[in-house]
Design an enzyme around this catalytic site. Structure first.
Site, short mmCIF file in Angstrom:
data_model
loop_
_atom_site.label_atom_id
_atom_site.label_comp_id
_atom_site.label_asym_id
_atom_site.label_seq_id
_atom_site.Cartn_x
_atom_site.Cartn_y
_atom_site.Cartn_z
N GLY A 16 -2.83 -21.23 -21.06
CA GLY A 16 -3.17 -21.66 -19.71
C GLY A 16 -1.97 -21.35 -18.83
O GLY A 16 -0.90 -21.01 -19.33
N CYS A 17 -2.09 -21.44 -17.52
CA CYS A 17 -0.99 -20.94 -16.71
C CYS A 17 -1.02 -21.39 -15.27
O CYS A 17 -1.98 -21.94 -14.78
CB CYS A 17 -1.01 -19.41 -16.69
SG CYS A 17 -0.99 -18.67 -18.29
#
Lengths: 392, 151, 504
Positions: A16-17
């Protein structure tokens, strides 16, 4: 423990980011402080296992040279790499990438950069090759053949700076406050598996394409094989790599404008196509049929940087966040509104991206910044499919 | 009114319609009991006629101006002029078989045991006639009489 | 009659307490197993004639009948299986070829059952197809490498014109089953269902009955080695034309429709005399090599004015990948690969059970080969041969198929009970027969509805499985082997299938 050493993964990267991108469309350059401030706001969207930046317009003195950024596990890896580079390119300048020692950046590879031009005799010998093709071949060869070397940036007048750490620490480490660019993108990573290798951080970049991305492409398996068909070897097992190559294929090789490329990657649903006006419906139908293998499925928001600007876009059902704002000549795109407000409290306009519809930032006068030939290429890339109906 | 339409091309001569008819008109309404204990008293009101591969279930078509009603001398068979319904009252039937003689479809059965006529009542007590409900191949369907006659 | 050495395979068990001697079984059994004996008011069975089709048990109104499989219990149960021994008896009796029908019934590995599908957890949201779009629309046909846009006008416009495409609402079609091999109502059921579903049925090699020409836009018509019923109008009536080279159930073998099945209607449709055997030669006698195939492909393209895709169907044999590559290069728009477990109306059992390779491997090899040669987009790949359920279909799509053909599953939906006696022409279910006493047992309205129900159910299930993977368009499933894992396979098998083991 592998530490920072080069480690090409053997299974799919999942993370995720946070992403953020800031551009001055007038081509005015500004320091890296602003993008660091933006991405730092989203500290909790990453977990300290990867951060990075792409910066455009930072090497005006070498704007006609490819800036090759390489990370080496050992200094010994330099020799074979430089021999390989010399086969493809003429070297004009090389140096260690400046950095500022930091207590939070503990282990790191050797970081070096080269300013090169493609050997003219290579182009004479292979009439079907462009200098971009030669650079791509060289990068692929170094990255797949040389054990301790990894090219992480290879465009002109631009550079990628990345590593393992929180993005704001990586920005500090690379002294990005000392660079001036007209376009910056950045990435904070939250991987669910990682080797601690610096090359695994984002952005992913080839030529002047840089991609920062938040999401998980559930179509990865077929996207990878589709690209394989066109000679792209997706060895990093990341969605980001696949997106970068798709842009390269669709825009650089197939000469599609960004809007058409985005239509290939995040096409309208068939039920929507039925209701488009006939010419546009036919275009969409044809794009979906031909580029079935390029469709990116699953949740993603992505920012693609290139010399002429940036393109932000979402999966077609918009399962990942993306907010955009304009203030004067500035275009800001980020995972969260806070990352925009933090560095630009007053905005002319702020809006949420629509699934599958690209947000396109482009230099207003690319000839002034990039020169006339490049500007002509950009004019094609940024043609709108339906004038007056542009998304942003 | 709705009557039973036979779609001959799908009739496959299994004769489940006959069996289901008899069960539906038995006093036990249980197939095994009906066939074991009541077999002598059961008459199917539908009959599958056969000629080579072609088979065809026949039962009362509820004709307009039903000849059976005209021919019945005791008033056992009556037709409701409004709905076209043809009713048969076994208590009034004397078993003269005039209706059997005049029926153009051969749909009137002789209930030999009771010495009365036996005719299709569309299983009025059930949701659907037993022959229609039980036909495994859709060869018996309920349809408006006008549609059947015009088909 | 002197006793035969072959023992009955089935026991017909009649519950005397339930049997009412109504005679339904007597009237329904074309094999004359049941007979009514009025003097005793009882029905008896000649079990040695029973083929295990279960027609009687299905229709018995009191549930008095059970058909029990009772394979002979010879002492040796290993190398000399009961079936092997019985086969020797049969051939010693008859001197003939052992015939089989439908697919291979040996207990051979089912590779689909070794493959498992992926689903999303946390990092990627799964999608609920009941609430969000989920797309199965599929186009079959030749695709160019890229789309070209004309940029000189006021706005970019398409400069690429696509080759003819078949548009399917879901990536499942009905495979080739000819009129003659199956009955008129069976053909009609398939055509009606295909039209209603927005997919395609396949005429098989027996021509197209005039009644079915209206279904042309929902039909693929075949041109096989016998060329039965092939006319310009026949080619013109259909959505696509398929050259049948081979069939998974009998690679290398032609076809033989016995003259008894060639009645007046079949005769007119196939354009052969009534009562004559319809023989399809093993090869096309104008195709002895790949360049000959190219000529036939282009002859057909000329005949249909390049307005319809041309498919080539082959059996999955050892070097299927190279053959498929040649077929694509010869100009085919669709390559159909029929695997080892594909069905048939009649095949020598030795061929059916011993020749060819499973579709799982053939498909993986063909998809890989076409990709490695950069020609995967030039033709669509259709897989067939033994698809039992929607999960098999999903796995085939993930391995690389654009669509699948289903045959046996469709016939089962029509009532087939897999007795595997199609070649006798006595199909009690009215499917694989031309006997007017039997064909009327299949009502095409009911048949079409059942096929529609089956594929609607499969489509729902496919959407659920795709949604679980976080995929909302079938093109992102197609060839996406990352969503497959395997268990119980060797490294070599994994490598050929191009997938990882579970846990990897």
């Amino acid at each position: 423990m592998r530490g920072h050493r080069k480690h090409l993964p053997t299974s799919k990267d999942i993370s995720g980011c946070a992403i953020s991108g800031i551009m001055n469309e007038a081509g005015e350059r500004f320091s890296g402080d602003m993008i660091i401030g933006s991405i730092a706001t989203m500290h909790d969207r990453s977990n300290g296992l990867g951060g990075g930046f792409a910066a455009y317009g930072i090497y005006p003195d070498y704007k006609d040279h490819y800036a090759i950024h390489i990370m080496y596990d050992e200094l010994a890896d330099r020799q074979s790499t430089e021999r390989l580079i010399a086969r493809y390119c003429l070297l004009y300048e090389d140096e260690s990438i400046p950095n500022r020692p930091s207590p939070v950046i503990r282990m790191r590879p050797f970081l070096h950069r080269y300013f090169v031009q493609v050997r003219p005799e290579l182009l004479r010998r292979h009439s079907d090759l462009t200098e971009d093709d030669v650079i791509v071949d060289m990068v692929m060869e170094i990255n797949t053949k040389i054990k301790g070397s990894f090219v992480f940036s290879s465009g002109k007048n631009m550079g990628v700076f990345k590593g393992v750490g929180y993005p704001e620490d990586i920005g500090e480490f690379y002294r990005l406050d000392e660079y001036q660019g007209y376009l910056w993108t950045s990435h904070g990573r939250f991987p669910t598996n990682t080797s601690g290798w610096w090359g695994g951080a984002h952005p992913f970049s080839i030529l002047d394409w840089s991609v920062v991305h938040n999401g998980e492409i559930s179509s990865y398996g077929i996207n990878k094989r589709y690209l394989d068909n066109f000679g792209y070897d997706c060895s990093l097992f990341t969605d980001t790599e696949v997106i970068a190559y798709l842009f390269d294929l669709l825009v650089r090789k197939h000469h599609l404008p960004f809007e058409a490329a985005c239509m290939a990657m995040a096409p309208p649903f068939w039920s929507q196509i039925e209701h488009l006006e006939p010419r546009r419906a036919e275009l969409a139908r044809t794009m979906r049929t031909v580029y079935a293998g390029a469709l990116l499925n699953g949740p993603f928001s992505v920012l693609v940087g290139y010399s002429g600007g940036m393109v932000g876009f979402n999966d077609r059902t918009k399962l990942r966040p993306m907010v955009a704002a304009r203030q004067g000549d500035m275009l800001l795109v980020a995972s969260e509104e806070t990352a925009i407000r933090e560095v630009c409290p007053q905005v002319d306009r702020i809006w949420h991206a629509v699934g599958g519809v690209p947000i396109i930032g482009q230099l207003k006068d690319p000839a002034k910044v990039l020169g006339q030939p490049e500007a002509a290429r950009l004019a094609r890339m940024t043609r709108s499919l339906a004038p007056g109906a542009a998304a942003a | 009114m709705k009557i039973i339409q036979a779609i001959a091309q799908y009739c496959m001569n299994c004769r489940l319609c006959e069996i289901n008819c008899m069960v539906a008109h038995s006093s036990s309404r249980d197939i095994i009991t009906a066939f074991r204990a009541e077999r002598e008293r059961l008459t199917s009101r539908v009959t599958v006629e056969q000629s080579g591969p072609r088979t065809f279930p026949v039962q009362c078509r509820f004709c307009q101006d039903a000849p059976c009603a005209v021919a019945c001398m005791t008033g056992a068979i009556t037709q409701d002029p409004a709905t076209g319904w043809v009713a048969h009252d076994p208590d009034k039937c004397v078993g003269c078989w005039m209706c059997v003689m005049v029926c153009p479809n051969g749909a009137m059965a002789r209930d030999v045991g009771g010495h009365v006529t036996s005719k299709c009542d569309l299983c009025a007590a059930l949701d659907q006639p037993a022959c229609v409900a039980g036909c495994p191949n859709g060869a018996l369907v309920l349809a408006e009489r006008d549609e059947v006659e015009n088909a | 009659m002197a006793p035969r050495l072959v023992q009955p395979e089935f026991s017909v068990q009649r519950d005397g307490e339930r049997c009412i001697a109504c005679g339904v079984c007597v009237r329904q059994c074309a094999n004359q197993v049941h007979s009514y004996h009025p003097e005793y008011e009882e029905v008896r069975a000649a079990a040695e004639r029973c083929v295990g089709c279960h027609r009687c048990a299905w229709l018995c109104p009191t549930g008095a009948l059970s058909i029990i499989h009772t394979p002979p219990t010879y002492r040796h149960g290993g190398h000399w299986s009961s079936e092997a021994i019985s086969n020797v008896y049969k051939q010693a009796d008859s001197g003939g070829v052992l015939l089989g029908a439908m697919g291979n019934s040996q207990p051979v590995p089912v590779y689909w059952d070794h493959l498992l599908l992926n689903a999303s957890q946390v990092t990627n949201p799964s999608i609920d197809p009941l609430r969000e779009p989920m797309e199965l629309k599929t186009f079959l046909g030749r695709k160019p490498d890229q789309v070209e846009l004309e940029m000189s006008g006021p706005e970019p416009s398409l400069a690429t014109t696509l080759a003819p495409q078949l548009e399917l609402s879901m990536p499942i079609m009905f495979s080739a089953m000819s009129y003659g091999a199956i009955s008129y109502p069976a053909c009609k059921s398939l055509a009606m269902a295909a039209r209603e579903l927005g997919t395609l049925a396949n005429s098989g090699e027996g021509g197209l009955h005039p009644d079915f020409w209206d279904f042309g836009p929902s039909m693929i018509v075949q041109v096989a080695s016998g060329r039965f019923g092939v006319t310009p109008d026949y080619l013109g009536a259909a959505a696509a034309v398929e050259i049948k080279i081979g069939q998974g159930a009998k690679p290398g073998i032609g076809g033989h429709l016995p003259g008894e099945k060639v009645d007046d209607s079949v005769s007119r449709t196939r354009m052969i005399p009534v009562g004559s055997d319809a023989l399809s030669p093993a090869p096309h006698h104008d195709i002895y090599s790949i360049e000959d195939l190219r000529q036939l492909i282009y002859s057909l393209k000329e005949a249909v004015r390049y307005r319809k895709p041309i498919s080539v169907k082959i059996a999955a044999v050892h070097n299927v990948a190279a053959i498929a590559s040649g077929i694509v290069r010869a100009g085919a728009d669709i390559v159909a690969i029929d695997g080892y477990k594909g069905g048939t109306g009649a095949a020598p059992a030795m061929i059916r059970d011993n020749v060819g390779i499973p579709i799982e491997f053939a498909l993986a090899a063909v998809d890989d080969r076409l990709r490695s040669e950069g020609i995967r987009n030039l033709a669509s790949v259709v897989a067939c041969g033994g698809f039992r359920c929607s999960a098999d279909v999903v796995k085939a799509l993930a391995l690389g198929a654009d669509a699948v053909y289903i045959g046996t599953a469709a016939l089962i939906a029509l009532g087939c009970h897999m007795c595997q006696q199609c070649f006798t022409g006595k199909c009690n279910w009215g499917i694989a027969t031309q006997d007017p006493y039997l064909t009327r047992r299949l009502n095409p309205e009911i048949g079409a509805q059942r096929l529609y129900n089956l594929l609607s159910g499969w489509a729902h299930e496919i959407k659920e499985m795709m949604g679980g993977m976080g995929i909302n368009a079938v093109e992102s499933l197609r060839g996406n082997r990352h969503h497959l894992r395997a268990w119980g396979l060797s490294d070599r098998e994994l490598k050929i299938l191009g997938i990882s083991a579970v846990g990897e």
